[in-house]
Design a protein around this motif. Structure first.
Motif, PDB file in Angstrom:
ATOM      1  N   HIS A 270      35.624  30.257  32.121  1.00 29.36           N
ATOM      2  CA  HIS A 270      37.111  30.732  32.268  1.00 29.36           C
ATOM      3  C   HIS A 270      37.357  30.774  33.937  1.00 29.36           C
ATOM      4  CE1 HIS A 270      38.454  32.143  28.317  1.00 29.36           C
ATOM      5  NE2 HIS A 270      37.258  31.645  28.175  1.00 29.36           N
ATOM      6  N   LEU A 271      36.852  31.485  34.795  1.00 27.30           N
ATOM      7  CA  LEU A 271      37.030  31.428  36.281  1.00 27.30           C
ATOM      8  C   LEU A 271      37.082  29.911  36.636  1.00 27.30           C
ATOM      9  CD1 LEU A 271      34.591  34.315  37.011  1.00 27.30           C
ATOM     10  CD2 LEU A 271      37.218  34.387  37.067  1.00 27.30           C
TER      11      LEU A 271
ATOM     12  N   LEU B   8      40.174  25.471  38.996  1.00 26.85           N
ATOM     13  CA  LEU B   8      40.436  24.078  38.923  1.00 26.85           C
ATOM     14  C   LEU B   8      41.962  23.881  38.593  1.00 26.85           C
ATOM     15  CD1 LEU B   8      37.265  22.700  37.437  1.00 26.85           C
ATOM     16  CD2 LEU B   8      38.057  22.699  39.595  1.00 26.85           C
ATOM     17  N   LYS B   9      42.414  24.442  37.567  1.00 28.16           N
ATOM     18  CA  LYS B   9      43.905  24.262  37.145  1.00 28.16           C
ATOM     19  C   LYS B   9      44.836  24.884  38.225  1.00 28.16           C
ATOM     20  CE  LYS B   9      47.093  24.999  33.507  1.00 28.16           C
ATOM     21  NZ  LYS B   9      47.068  25.521  31.971  1.00 28.16           N
ATOM     22  N   SER B  10      44.706  25.893  38.841  1.00 26.94           N
ATOM     23  CA  SER B  10      45.678  26.453  39.642  1.00 26.94           C
ATOM     24  C   SER B  10      45.619  25.862  41.196  1.00 26.94           C
ATOM     25  CB  SER B  10      45.316  28.139  39.762  1.00 26.94           C
ATOM     26  OG  SER B  10      44.331  28.395  40.486  1.00 26.94           O
ATOM     27  N   GLN B  11      44.334  25.261  41.317  1.00 26.45           N
ATOM     28  CA  GLN B  11      44.164  24.750  42.754  1.00 26.45           C
ATOM     29  C   GLN B  11      44.029  25.923  43.897  1.00 26.45           C
ATOM     30  OE1 GLN B  11      43.287  21.329  43.431  1.00 26.45           O
ATOM     31  NE2 GLN B  11      42.826  21.352  41.409  1.00 26.45           N
ATOM     32  N   LYS B  12      43.777  26.923  43.635  1.00 25.29           N
ATOM     33  CA  LYS B  12      43.851  28.157  44.515  1.00 25.29           C
ATOM     34  C   LYS B  12      42.581  28.600  44.673  1.00 25.29           C
ATOM     35  CE  LYS B  12      48.468  29.481  43.347  1.00 25.29           C
ATOM     36  NZ  LYS B  12      49.386  30.893  42.814  1.00 25.29           N
TER      37      LYS B  12
END
Length: 61
Positions: A40-41, A46-50
């Motif tokens: 999940h982390l 990867l999805k948020s690019q943060k």
């Protein structure tokens, strides 16, 4: 193996594993929960690019 290492060395996941062990779960159940949390982390990063932010990484409930 990453979950087993995180169980000992990563402060947030170490606290999570201690909490789950305190609730009576066996070690393999805790490792499974840590594997899921790592996925999940990783997906969230990867999805948020943060970059990883430990202050909002794990819910304490």
């Amino acid at each position: 193996m990453p979950a087993a290492v995180a169980m000992r060395h990563h402060p947030l996941l170490k606290a999570m594993s201690e909490r789950l062990l305190g609730r009576g779960q066996v070690k393999m159940q805790v490792i499974g929960a840590l594997m899921r949390e790592l996925v999940h982390l990783t997906f969230g990063i990867l999805k948020s690019q943060k970059p990883f932010d430990p202050s909002c990484a794990i819910a304490t409930s």
